[in-house]
Design an enzyme around this catalytic site. Sequence first.
Site, PDB file in Angstrom:
ATOM      1  N   ASP A   1      73.227  18.884  -7.204  1.00 56.25           N
ATOM      2  CA  ASP A   1      72.461  19.674  -6.249  1.00 56.25           C
ATOM      3  C   ASP A   1      73.471  20.488  -5.461  1.00 56.25           C
ATOM      4  OD1 ASP A   1      70.115  20.626  -5.244  1.00 56.25           O
ATOM      5  OD2 ASP A   1      69.998  19.163  -3.626  1.00 56.25           O
TER       6      ASP A   1
ATOM      7  N   PHE B   1      74.375  34.246 -10.155  1.00 55.30           N
ATOM      8  CA  PHE B   1      72.973  33.960  -9.864  1.00 55.30           C
ATOM      9  C   PHE B   1      72.880  33.367  -8.458  1.00 55.30           C
ATOM     10  CE2 PHE B   1      74.913  30.305 -11.828  1.00 55.30           C
ATOM     11  CZ  PHE B   1      74.438  29.215 -11.123  1.00 55.30           C
ATOM     12  N   GLY B   2      71.657  33.131  -8.001  1.00 54.09           N
ATOM     13  CA  GLY B   2      71.460  32.559  -6.675  1.00 54.09           C
ATOM     14  C   GLY B   2      71.996  33.459  -5.586  1.00 54.09           C
TER      15      GLY B   2
ATOM     16  N   ASP C   1      75.089  34.339  -5.167  1.00 50.14           N
ATOM     17  CA  ASP C   1      76.387  34.899  -5.567  1.00 50.14           C
ATOM     18  C   ASP C   1      76.626  36.329  -5.060  1.00 50.14           C
ATOM     19  OD1 ASP C   1      76.971  32.538  -6.789  1.00 50.14           O
ATOM     20  OD2 ASP C   1      76.884  33.281  -8.851  1.00 50.14           O
TER      21      ASP C   1
ATOM     22  N   LYS D   1      85.003  32.945 -11.280  1.00 54.25           N
ATOM     23  CA  LYS D   1      84.141  32.028 -10.527  1.00 54.25           C
ATOM     24  C   LYS D   1      84.257  30.608 -11.073  1.00 54.25           C
ATOM     25  CE  LYS D   1      79.387  30.875  -9.411  1.00 54.25           C
ATOM     26  NZ  LYS D   1      77.966  31.099  -9.687  1.00 54.25           N
TER      27      LYS D   1
ATOM     28  N   HIS E   1      82.577  26.046  -6.152  1.00 53.61           N
ATOM     29  CA  HIS E   1      82.210  24.698  -5.726  1.00 53.61           C
ATOM     30  C   HIS E   1      81.823  23.841  -6.925  1.00 53.61           C
ATOM     31  CE1 HIS E   1      79.054  27.665  -5.808  1.00 53.61           C
ATOM     32  NE2 HIS E   1      78.140  26.721  -5.990  1.00 53.61           N
ATOM     33  N   ARG E   2      81.021  24.416  -7.813  1.00 53.42           N
ATOM     34  CA  ARG E   2      80.583  23.659  -8.987  1.00 53.42           C
ATOM     35  C   ARG E   2      81.771  23.383  -9.907  1.00 53.42           C
ATOM     36  NH1 ARG E   2      76.590  26.468  -9.972  1.00 53.42           N
ATOM     37  NH2 ARG E   2      75.008  25.152  -9.006  1.00 53.42           N
TER      38      ARG E   2
END
Length: 503
Positions: free
Chosen positions: A379, A460-461, A463, A483, A488-489
């Site tokens: 999440d 996406f999101g 970004d 990226k 973070h991911r």
Amino acid sequence: MTIDHKMILNEVRDYMFIAFGLLLYTIAFTVFLMPYQIVAGGVTGLSAIIYYATGFHIENTYIIINGLLLVVALKILGYKFLMKTIFAIFTLYFMLKFAQDILPKQDNGLPLKLMGEGQDFMSMIIGCVITGIALALVFLNNGSTGGTDIIAASVNKYHNVSLGSVLIAADFCIIGSCMFFPQFGTYIERAHKVMFGFCVMAMENYVLDYVMNARRQSVQFFIFSRKWQEIANAIGTQMGHGVTILDGHGWYTGKEMKVLCILAKKNESVNMFRLIKMIDPNAFVSQSSVIGVYGEGFDEMKVKIKKDTKKVKIVFATNNLNKLTEVRKILGNRFQVMSLAEIGCKDDIPEKGQTLKDNALIKAQWIYDRYHVNCFADDTGLEVEALGGAPGVYSARYAGGEGHDSEANMKKLLSELEGKDNRKARFRTVIALIIDGKVTTFDGIVNGTITHEKRGGEGFGYDPIFMPEGHNQTFAELGVDIKNHISHRAKAVQKLAEYLLKM
């Protein structure tokens, strides 16, 4: 000459050099090692030890042991592999027998000491140099003397143990067996014989390696010449070598020039220089040694390629194609990351947790309980300092509604920050992993700022409006590759990968 004729001539040449190498070995062993009862490794060395202790002739022990080994090896290694080995075994048998018959004898029945009394060490040195050269001749012509070579090849076929390791272990056992023969005198005298044997092994292997490496030495030529076409043509047609043509540019003259690059055997150097000089005496030639050249016309690459290891299968509890693609790129080929759709899960997993960690755990546990597969879930939330950490756990549905409307979410966030100077924010990802029921979590954080407007077309999101610390572009402008290294991911997934690889 046809290809078949060339193959026959090459085979005949191999057998002739193998026979010559065995002749040298026989001379060295019977003239320099046997008279002083010097022991050695291999089946020949074992046969000599038995002869010194019992008087049972070397050649008889040699043929008996090799005969037994051949019976086993024919089934393991095949008839074709052993043809030259069989030839070498029988040739050496008859040579050893003949040499002992014709050489003058001492009173104890051993061949006469050519070097005289007390010259054990000098005789050993000379003998080992000759036996090392002899074995190199045999090996360089695709031959083998059998014995421990057969054992090593058989072990290597079924186990990942190098030939050298097996041979050294066998030689240590053979030479060390002298300690168990009381005929060799006291324990001190036996130890003396063993140490001599170890010296033989070291010296013989050193000479063997030296000769084989010298024979295989290769050199690299760089040739600078205005007649590069003529030289390249001559090398290709007269010496049968491939030529690589490089584009060169003279720094001082500013002129373009072609540079020829050739790899050749060291013993071809003189012919190479002669050919170049005949065409262009003013050519500039650089010659350098190379450690090894492998491929067509040179040595074979004798390394084992590891079989492809099975990919680690693991389910990522998502059907978000963007997330799935991103994680697969980060984890690489070691893992087979499966989506929910690939395991037949079409349910919308509820996310009712109050924190990112809660939601990740809920999703992972939900999949594990129903499908009994190792899995992980994540999440991610965008936490904006001026908004007290919002949207946080509600990042995907910040603008409300059922779906994840990125455009609406960004529009609302920019509206909330309108007129605010503090635009610090951070992306945070929490991953929950369940392997055989054991739960482990990982997190990744990247700090940055929220821009005043959308920038970039990738990602996406959020970004297009998030600019990571240390960069002057948004995630959507930096592109996927960058990226996937700093996000973070990426940080959370990297921790996950390190954990999985240690298992």
